[in-house]
Design a protein around this motif. Sequence first.
Motif, mmCIF file in Angstrom:
data_model
loop_
_atom_site.group_PDB
_atom_site.id
_atom_site.type_symbol
_atom_site.label_atom_id
_atom_site.label_comp_id
_atom_site.label_asym_id
_atom_site.label_seq_id
_atom_site.Cartn_x
_atom_site.Cartn_y
_atom_site.Cartn_z
ATOM 1 N N PHE A 220 0.836 -1.193 0.000
ATOM 2 C CA PHE A 220 0.000 0.000 0.000
ATOM 3 C C PHE A 220 0.876 1.251 0.000
ATOM 4 C CE2 PHE A 220 -2.927 -3.048 2.087
ATOM 5 C CZ PHE A 220 -4.016 -2.921 1.220
ATOM 6 N N THR A 221 0.614 2.140 -0.947
ATOM 7 C CA THR A 221 1.288 3.441 -0.963
ATOM 8 C C THR A 221 0.396 4.522 -0.385
ATOM 9 O OG1 THR A 221 0.529 3.744 -3.251
ATOM 10 C CG2 THR A 221 2.755 2.878 -2.926
ATOM 11 N N ALA A 222 -0.897 4.286 -0.340
ATOM 12 C CA ALA A 222 -1.844 5.210 0.285
ATOM 13 C C ALA A 222 -2.053 4.810 1.736
ATOM 14 C CB ALA A 222 -3.174 5.191 -0.469
ATOM 15 N N GLU A 223 -2.597 5.731 2.519
ATOM 16 C CA GLU A 223 -2.961 5.397 3.889
ATOM 17 C C GLU A 223 -4.109 4.398 3.862
ATOM 18 O OE1 GLU A 223 -2.717 8.817 6.865
ATOM 19 O OE2 GLU A 223 -3.070 9.850 4.971
ATOM 20 N N LEU A 224 -3.992 3.334 4.621
ATOM 21 C CA LEU A 224 -4.967 2.250 4.544
ATOM 22 C C LEU A 224 -6.363 2.708 4.934
ATOM 23 C CD1 LEU A 224 -2.213 0.659 4.527
ATOM 24 C CD2 LEU A 224 -3.464 -1.192 5.644
ATOM 25 N N ASP A 250 -2.065 1.323 -8.792
ATOM 26 C CA ASP A 250 -2.953 2.480 -8.848
ATOM 27 C C ASP A 250 -2.665 3.391 -7.666
ATOM 28 O OD1 ASP A 250 -4.182 1.275 -6.633
ATOM 29 O OD2 ASP A 250 -5.723 0.311 -7.854
ATOM 30 N N GLU A 251 -3.589 4.319 -7.383
ATOM 31 C CA GLU A 251 -3.361 5.297 -6.326
ATOM 32 C C GLU A 251 -3.299 4.666 -4.936
ATOM 33 O OE1 GLU A 251 -7.632 4.437 -6.572
ATOM 34 O OE2 GLU A 251 -6.076 4.915 -8.063
ATOM 35 N N GLY A 252 -3.827 3.474 -4.787
ATOM 36 C CA GLY A 252 -3.803 2.806 -3.489
ATOM 37 C C GLY A 252 -2.538 2.007 -3.247
ATOM 38 N N GLY A 253 -1.961 1.463 -4.308
ATOM 39 C CA GLY A 253 -0.770 0.652 -4.148
ATOM 40 C C GLY A 253 -0.586 -0.295 -5.316
ATOM 41 N N THR A 254 0.246 -1.291 -5.102
ATOM 42 C CA THR A 254 0.488 -2.299 -6.123
ATOM 43 C C THR A 254 0.250 -3.670 -5.519
ATOM 44 O OG1 THR A 254 2.840 -2.470 -5.562
ATOM 45 C CG2 THR A 254 2.233 -0.878 -7.262
ATOM 46 N N GLY A 255 -0.137 -4.620 -6.371
ATOM 47 C CA GLY A 255 -0.373 -5.949 -5.836
ATOM 48 C C GLY A 255 -0.693 -6.957 -6.904
ATOM 49 N N VAL A 256 -0.910 -8.188 -6.450
ATOM 50 C CA VAL A 256 -1.258 -9.275 -7.349
ATOM 51 C C VAL A 256 -2.180 -10.232 -6.604
ATOM 52 C CG1 VAL A 256 0.786 -10.616 -6.687
ATOM 53 C CG2 VAL A 256 -0.330 -11.072 -8.879
ATOM 54 N N VAL A 257 -3.146 -10.793 -7.334
ATOM 55 C CA VAL A 257 -4.017 -11.846 -6.819
ATOM 56 C C VAL A 257 -3.777 -13.094 -7.642
ATOM 57 C CG1 VAL A 257 -6.380 -12.564 -6.297
ATOM 58 C CG2 VAL A 257 -5.771 -10.150 -6.142
ATOM 59 N N HIS A 316 -10.142 -25.202 2.092
ATOM 60 C CA HIS A 316 -10.288 -23.886 1.461
ATOM 61 C C HIS A 316 -9.334 -22.926 2.160
ATOM 62 C CE1 HIS A 316 -12.431 -20.683 -0.749
ATOM 63 N NE2 HIS A 316 -12.148 -19.944 0.309
ATOM 64 N N LEU A 317 -8.739 -22.024 1.387
ATOM 65 C CA LEU A 317 -7.779 -21.089 1.961
ATOM 66 C C LEU A 317 -7.803 -19.775 1.204
ATOM 67 C CD1 LEU A 317 -5.364 -20.488 3.881
ATOM 68 C CD2 LEU A 317 -3.866 -21.453 2.115
ATOM 69 N N SER A 318 -7.881 -18.679 1.943
ATOM 70 C CA SER A 318 -7.648 -17.346 1.372
ATOM 71 C C SER A 318 -6.622 -16.642 2.242
ATOM 72 C CB SER A 318 -8.942 -16.527 1.280
ATOM 73 O OG SER A 318 -9.586 -16.418 2.546
ATOM 74 N N LEU A 319 -5.708 -15.947 1.598
ATOM 75 C CA LEU A 319 -4.569 -15.356 2.289
ATOM 76 C C LEU A 319 -4.300 -13.967 1.732
ATOM 77 C CD1 LEU A 319 -1.879 -15.376 3.949
ATOM 78 C CD2 LEU A 319 -0.870 -16.685 2.068
ATOM 79 N N VAL A 320 -4.111 -13.007 2.637
ATOM 80 C CA VAL A 320 -3.718 -11.647 2.255
ATOM 81 C C VAL A 320 -2.423 -11.306 2.974
ATOM 82 C CG1 VAL A 320 -4.333 -9.206 2.242
ATOM 83 C CG2 VAL A 320 -6.123 -10.933 1.938
ATOM 84 N N ALA A 321 -1.431 -10.834 2.221
ATOM 85 C CA ALA A 321 -0.163 -10.352 2.778
ATOM 86 C C ALA A 321 -0.020 -8.895 2.371
ATOM 87 C CB ALA A 321 1.002 -11.175 2.228
ATOM 88 N N TRP A 322 0.162 -8.016 3.374
ATOM 89 C CA TRP A 322 0.236 -6.600 3.018
ATOM 90 C C TRP A 322 1.280 -5.854 3.838
ATOM 91 C CZ3 TRP A 322 -3.704 -8.034 6.427
ATOM 92 C CH2 TRP A 322 -3.873 -7.257 7.577
#
Length: 454
Positions: A220-224, A250-257, A316-322
Amino acid sequence: MNRNVLWTAQRHGQDWKDPYILAALEWLSSLVTASEWSRRIAETEAFFADAKARWADGERVPLFSPSDAIAWYVYQAQCYADASLRPNFFEPDGYRIAPLFRRLGQLLPALKRVGGVEERAARLVTDGRSQPDDGIYELLVAAAYEHRGWNVEFVPEQPGIQKQPDLFANKGRSSWAIECKRAGRSGYARNEKDAGQRMADAFHELSRRKNRSMVAVVTFTAELAELDPNYLAERAARFIGRRGDYSWSDEGGTGVVTDVFWRGLKHVLQSDDITFGCSRMIELVLGSYRHDVDYSTAGGWRPAPGRPFHATSVTHLSLVAWKSVSMEAARRKAQHFRGIVGRASEQLPGDRPGAIHVGYEAVGGNSADELRHRLNRAQMTDFDPGSSRLNIVYGNYFMPEHVTDRNESSAVTETLAWYPVKRSRYEPLPHHMLFVDDEPVPGHHFPERRSGNR
């Protein structure tokens, strides 16, 4: 060289004990009546046993009473240190508790020489029940001075009468006043963490609803807190509607899913049970685990018999790394540092030089990075210590690690920063460490050391 992450746990050599932790626990428990201590530990154990049973039924309830957090700390430290109790060790909490008590045990000879230490330690296990981290940090700092040749004493408190520092330290003709502040997350940092979790929760809900296991890795490059709670879910929806990975900037940050890479996790689960959502599981899914990143996991798994936190299989698994790299976020956290120092300086007298130790438990996005260090130093260049003779502020950043090595059970990476006040050149404890005895080695922006238990 790439590390092999597909190891399985060894089945022998698990009967070890940690004598340092056991010595620290014996000393602390001796400072209260045996009947009271036995009752509190029994209540903590019963609370945990009930919570485990309810977790096995899918009910996610608290594991201990927050009104007696120090009893939970002691119980988990004991479960780590004693092989007969280790099945009740809860790694998601215990990973940060065990190193604290091991270090207290290592420093016990020096600690017992500190004046007034038994009264201060007794207060930790009685009056400090709900906030044990503050008292533990004070003990670590006092022992660091005593261990390095200072004569140290805790200053008796006079609440409502006179503000006092935590410690006086004397060596030869030099006498210093010491104040310790254990820095929790600021209000801003808590809001940032909560905002990240809200975005992760929306991502998990979409994953569950679509029955699609997936992973998001985000910078995240923007404030969360300024981002829409559905920021990640919207990008995940675009991933679901196309072939292959979905990346963005984008303006919020960079990432990949991406889809979950199951091969490594399923391979290890054939032999081992793994705590769901732990660092080991994350490493197997992502290929590595970084301690300066925040993680959130959700999903479905089959609990191991008698071990409701451990998965024997995952359906089932969902994972977010930030991670946040927002300049504004770092600036706001540096303002919190200045506020902590300001309050601490009010405790220092004007009749002798003073030092302030600020202890940060650097976890995930609250880690000690170079930008944060530079901003903290800038805050001290024009800091007014008032009537005190504050000379130096130490930043003790310690990062307990969710270890993922086969033969390592706990570790701490420690980083030291020092901030002279108004260009002062005097300090009582140069280049010190709290968790190791030897000198630090230069890190990428200030000295650091790693200590571990193998």
